[in-house]
Design an enzyme around this catalytic site. Structure first.
Site, PDB file in Angstrom:
ATOM      1  N   LYS A  63       0.761  -1.066  -0.060  1.00 11.17           N
ATOM      2  CA  LYS A  63      -0.093  -0.010   0.012  1.00 11.17           C
ATOM      3  C   LYS A  63       1.066   1.247  -0.102  1.00 11.17           C
ATOM      4  O   LYS A  63       0.713   2.125  -0.705  1.00 11.17           O
ATOM      5  CB  LYS A  63      -0.944  -0.029   1.114  1.00 11.17           C
ATOM      6  N   GLN A 107      -4.661  -2.034   9.759  1.00 11.93           N
ATOM      7  CA  GLN A 107      -4.451  -3.358   9.127  1.00 11.93           C
ATOM      8  C   GLN A 107      -4.867  -4.371   9.875  1.00 11.93           C
ATOM      9  O   GLN A 107      -4.831  -4.686  11.300  1.00 11.93           O
ATOM     10  CB  GLN A 107      -3.093  -3.661   8.684  1.00 11.93           C
ATOM     11  N   ASP A 130     -11.107   2.261   4.157  1.00 11.89           N
ATOM     12  CA  ASP A 130     -11.261   0.779   4.027  1.00 11.89           C
ATOM     13  C   ASP A 130     -12.784   0.337   3.884  1.00 11.89           C
ATOM     14  O   ASP A 130     -13.248  -0.706   3.675  1.00 11.89           O
ATOM     15  CB  ASP A 130     -10.731   0.051   4.981  1.00 11.89           C
TER      16      ASP A 130
END
Ligand code: NAD
Length: 303
Positions: A63, A107, A130
């Site tokens: 990312k 994450q 997200d």
């Protein structure tokens, strides 16, 4: 040894997520350049990584590299495994209040002592790139504009770029996770393009799964069991989207190979289109995240 005809068939039917993602990154980079040329700061994505999970480190690294490629600023906040839930929530609060940050991801998976639900709900919905916050999920379900979680968003764009007809088709999704299967089923059933499918959502309690997969014009597989779907479960000509990525021990320099949830060798002989693993859905997931971050930035600066 594949024949020439085999090779042509293979190249025409692969849904090359990596190539599409590279093209979209060029488009995003151009947009970022226009933004910066106007004197506005570039989009800024922050990732929080708690602990030492190997796969998570790789995902976060990818990312960061993608951010660099498109001209975003990125910050990685690394916290030790022993970090308390309160400390993670405090960090999120600090980032929520920082106007210089457009997107925040934490994450997953998190260490067991930290609630994933509390953490995802602590993120400001305006920075929820997200798309895991209840507000984002609720808006998605009601067909409102929102941050769509990155993997389903990436898949939608892959279907769009390859002009796969979805309207009126039967789409079968295997897996009902909150980050892939469930939002995917909602997107494919929405009024829109891609969308307008009749959707069947299958899961671990589905009886006679094969009867559903065999009638799927579009089969989206996200269950995390390597090579679970085999060619005899696929309808001839179907579009097969393999979301699975599992590290399987192998005698290779890395000590593992990446396997999808679809057995590629048998399925590609039957499918009309199929995503490879790696190089299919994975790179498109990162694109979903980049686009959400850009969207957040645009919402802030375009008024
Ligand atoms: P998850 O473990 O949260 O959910 C798995 C789902 O599969 C569950 O809903 C369960 O009901 C269903 N399932 C389990 N066994 C089944 C069976 N025998 N028959 C039918 N359904 C069954 O998984 P997830 O987070 O959705 O991830 C699925 C896979 O996708 C994993 O391999 C993961 O690594 C991968 N993934 C890839 C990307 C990407 O960018 N390519 C992104 C997210 C997840």
């Amino acid at each position: 040894m594949p024949t020439f005809a085999d090779k042509i068939r293979l190249t025409t039917m692969l849904l090359k997520g990596k190539e599409v993602a590279d093209q979209i990154k060029i488009e995003i980079a151009e947009e970022v350049k226009t933004i910066v040329d106007k004197g506005v700061r570039p989009p800024h994505l922050v990732a929080i990584l708690v602990g030492e999970d190997g796969a998570s480190k790789t995902y976060v690294k990818n990312k960061e590299l993608a951010c660099e490629k498109v001209g975003f600023s990125s910050t990685l906040v690394r916290l030790p495994e022993s970090t308390s839930e309160e400390e993670v929530l405090a960090k999120i609060e600090e980032i929520n209040n920082d106007d210089g940050i457009d997107g925040l991801i934490v994450q997953l998976p998190l260490p067991k002592h930290i609630s994933e639900h509390k953490v995802t709900q602590a993120i400001d919905p305006a920075k929820d790139v997200d798309g895991f916050h209840d507000v984002s999920v609720g808006r998605l379900t009601k067909g409102q504009d929102t941050f769509i979680s990155a993997t389903p968003y990436g898949i939608i764009q892959l279907l769009e770029r390859y002009k796969i007809e979805t309207s009126g088709k039967h789409c079968v999704v295997i897996g009902r996770s909150n980050i892939v299967g469930r939002p995917m089923s909602i997107l494919m059933s929405r009024s829109g393009n891609p969308g307008n499918c009749t959707v069947t959502l299958c899961h671990s309690r589905t009886v006679d799964l094969e009867s559903y997969t065999k009638s799927a014009d579009i089969l989206i597989v996200a269950l995390g069991i390597p090579e679970f779907v085999t060619g005899d479960m696929v309808k001839p000509g179907a579009t097969v989207i393999d979301v699975g990525i599992t590290r399987v021990d192998a005698d290779t320099p890395r000590g593992y190979v990446l396997k999808g949830d679809v057995e590629f060798e048998s399925s590609e002989k039957v499918a009309g289109y199929i995503t490879p693993v790696p190089g299919g859905v994975g790179p498109m997931t990162i694109i979903g995240l980049m686009q959400n971050t850009l969207k957040s930035h645009n919402l802030k600066f375009s008024n």
